[in-house]
Design a protein around this motif. Structure first.
Motif, PDB file in Angstrom:
ATOM      1  N   ASP A 138       0.827  -1.222   0.000  1.00 29.15           N
ATOM      2  CA  ASP A 138       0.000   0.000   0.000  1.00 29.15           C
ATOM      3  C   ASP A 138       0.853   1.261   0.000  1.00 29.15           C
ATOM      4  O   ASP A 138       0.435   2.298  -0.530  1.00 29.15           O
ATOM      5  CB  ASP A 138      -0.921   0.020   1.225  1.00 29.15           C
TER       6      ASP A 138
ATOM      7  N   ARG B  84      -0.489   3.776  -2.752  1.00 31.86           N
ATOM      8  CA  ARG B  84      -1.443   4.741  -2.187  1.00 31.86           C
ATOM      9  C   ARG B  84      -1.742   5.854  -3.182  1.00 31.86           C
ATOM     10  O   ARG B  84      -0.885   6.252  -3.973  1.00 31.86           O
ATOM     11  CB  ARG B  84      -0.920   5.331  -0.880  1.00 31.86           C
ATOM     12  N   GLN B  85      -2.958   6.321  -3.149  1.00 24.88           N
ATOM     13  CA  GLN B  85      -3.377   7.355  -4.081  1.00 24.88           C
ATOM     14  C   GLN B  85      -2.731   8.689  -3.732  1.00 24.88           C
ATOM     15  O   GLN B  85      -2.372   8.951  -2.591  1.00 24.88           O
ATOM     16  CB  GLN B  85      -4.905   7.514  -4.054  1.00 24.88           C
TER      17      GLN B  85
END
Length: 470
Positions: free
Chosen positions: A81, A85-86
């Protein structure tokens, strides 16, 4: 030990994030995590894939599989992640300095792509952009920058400057590790020395590159090996070592398999034809030139077609196949006259070959007409070799016609053209031909003088080759 997850265990949203993320952002995150961990590309990639592949990931050139990213995350003590992650944009993801570093890396990638596509102006602009900020790059990236500059100067026919850049690339590579780049640098150094006709230093670099290729099983070496072998073969052609040249060309063809594009296919067969021709094996030489014609016709490469037709006509004329030779050379002449941008030397070369065919057939007046047309093109040709061939042929035709004064004038013009060039074999041929003519004219002392010059020129050529070898 790295633990691999099964793809089936990966949540759909994780896979979607991987395939939607900007590769440049992902690459920068991997690089920053590696630097934070204080681990080299070589150590991080060990047992997983090549360091060249990791470099491609960090530059944003390649999208990893999920398992690859998972293994990297495990070694870097990060979660998947962390990398996926954005972000609302690069500006919020990185500070100003990191954004500039990424811009420099993108410019470096642009330069490399432009050089591969022969877009030299675009490559030059991209390299200038990298030069302003190259201090921000790591050792391996700086090595790549200097390598690309060296490659650029090689393409611009500036081998001295190319060597300066490539030696600088070597220094920076000492602090990093990239086997593919190391091989490419050695190969480019070989090319820079070859372009200066410093054949033994060129061979030293080419063989160093080959040794690295032979000591690894990395897949990226597939296309490198035959290209380096082709360079080695061309070196042996200049050394007049036809056996070694033939062996290297044939090995290059074996390793290339079906990977060759038309340009390289043609060049390998053309090189083989040259080496077979010098060994007197005109049948094999003509077979390889015939293969060249097929390749260049399919590729619509007019320049290479003209050159190959001229060479094939010369081989055929030497073996007495005058009709076939004339067919090829007239086609070459026609193409040279209608193709924009063709070097005028090619048209002149075709006219000289026609003159030689007519001379061998005993039609000296028509042979001389072709020579006169070739002389009209002389001001537009810059090749000492081709001009020397024109003058020598003119001299021999005038001698056959009994015009001693004109023949001697052309012999002297041929020698004036070639003596500064250092083309030992061509000079020896002219000295020998002139000496034979002088003997026929009863000028024994001068004949002996020129035959001695021919002998010394051939000995000098052999001695130079021996010096180059040792």
């Amino acid at each position: 030990m790295t633990v691999q997850r099964e793809v089936a265990d990966v949540a759909p949203e994780e896979l979607a994030a991987l395939y939607n993320i900007d590769l440049e952002v992902l690459g920068e995150r991997i690089r920053r995590a590696r630097l934070e961990k204080k681990i080299s590309q070589r150590d991080l990639s060990a047992g997983l894939f090549t360091s060249a592949y990791l470099s491609s990931l960090e530059l944003g050139k390649t999208r990893p599989t999920y398992i690859t990213l998972y293994n990297l995350a495990t070694r870097l003590d990060k979660s998947v992640d962390f990398f996926l992650r954005q972000t609302s944009g690069m500006a919020s993801e990185m500070d100003e300095e990191q954004a500039r570093i990424l811009e420099v890396r993108l410019a470096l990638l642009t330069a490399q792509t432009a050089l591969e596509r022969a877009a030299d102006e675009r490559a030059e602009k991209a390299l200038e952009q990298v030069a302003l900020h190259q201090a921000r790059l790591g050792p391996t990236e700086r090595a790549r920058f200097y390598y690309l500059r060296g490659r650029f100067y090689n393409k611009q026919n500036e081998p001295v400057q190319a060597i300066v850049e490539l030696e600088e690339a070597r220094k920076y590579l000492e602090d990093g590790y990239d086997l593919e780049l190391e091989i490419l640098i050695e190969n480019a150094l070989g090319t820079a020395h070859y372009d200066q006709r410093r054949i033994m230093p060129a061979l030293t670099h080419y063989y160093a590159a080959l040794e690295m290729v032979n000591n690894t099983r990395e897949t990226f070496t597939t296309n490198l090996k035959w290209k380096i072998l082709m360079n080695v073969a061309n070196c042996y052609l200049l050394l007049n070592d036809w056996e070694q040249a033939t062996g290297a060309f044939r090995e290059a063809l074996e390793h290339a398999g079906n990977a060759l594009d038309p340009h390289f296919q043609g060049e390998l067969h053309y090189g083989l034809a040259s080496s077979y021709g010098e060994q007197g094996d005109f049948q094999r030489a003509c077979l390889n030139l015939g293969r060249c014609l097929q390749i260049y016709e399919q590729a619509h490469n007019q320049f290479k077609l003209i050159r190959t037709r001229n060479a094939l006509a010369q081989m055929q004329a030497q073996t007495g196949h005058f009709e076939d030779a004339e067919t090829q050379v007239r086609e070459a002449l026609k193409m040279a006259q209608i193709t924009p941008g063709i070097d005028p030397c090619q048209e002149m070369n075709a006219l000289v070959t026609l003159a030689i065919i007519r001379q061998k057939q005993g039609n000296l007046n028509e042979a001389l007409d072709f020579i006169m047309k070739g002389l009209d093109l002389r001001p537009n040709c810059s090749s000492a070799f081709h001009i020397g061939r024109l003058y020598r042929t003119a001299a021999e035709i005038q001698a056959d016609m009994g015009n001693k004064e004109q023949a001697e004038t052309y012999y002297h013009q041929a020698l004036e053209m070639l003596e500064p060039s250092g083309l030992a074999n061509s000079l020896a041929d002219i000295y020998h031909s002139y000496g034979q003519r002088l003997r026929n004219w009863g000028e024994v002392d001068r004949a002996f003088e020129y035959m001695e010059k021919a002998y010394r020129q051939r000995e000098r050529g052999r001695a130079d080759n021996e010096v180059e070898r040792h």
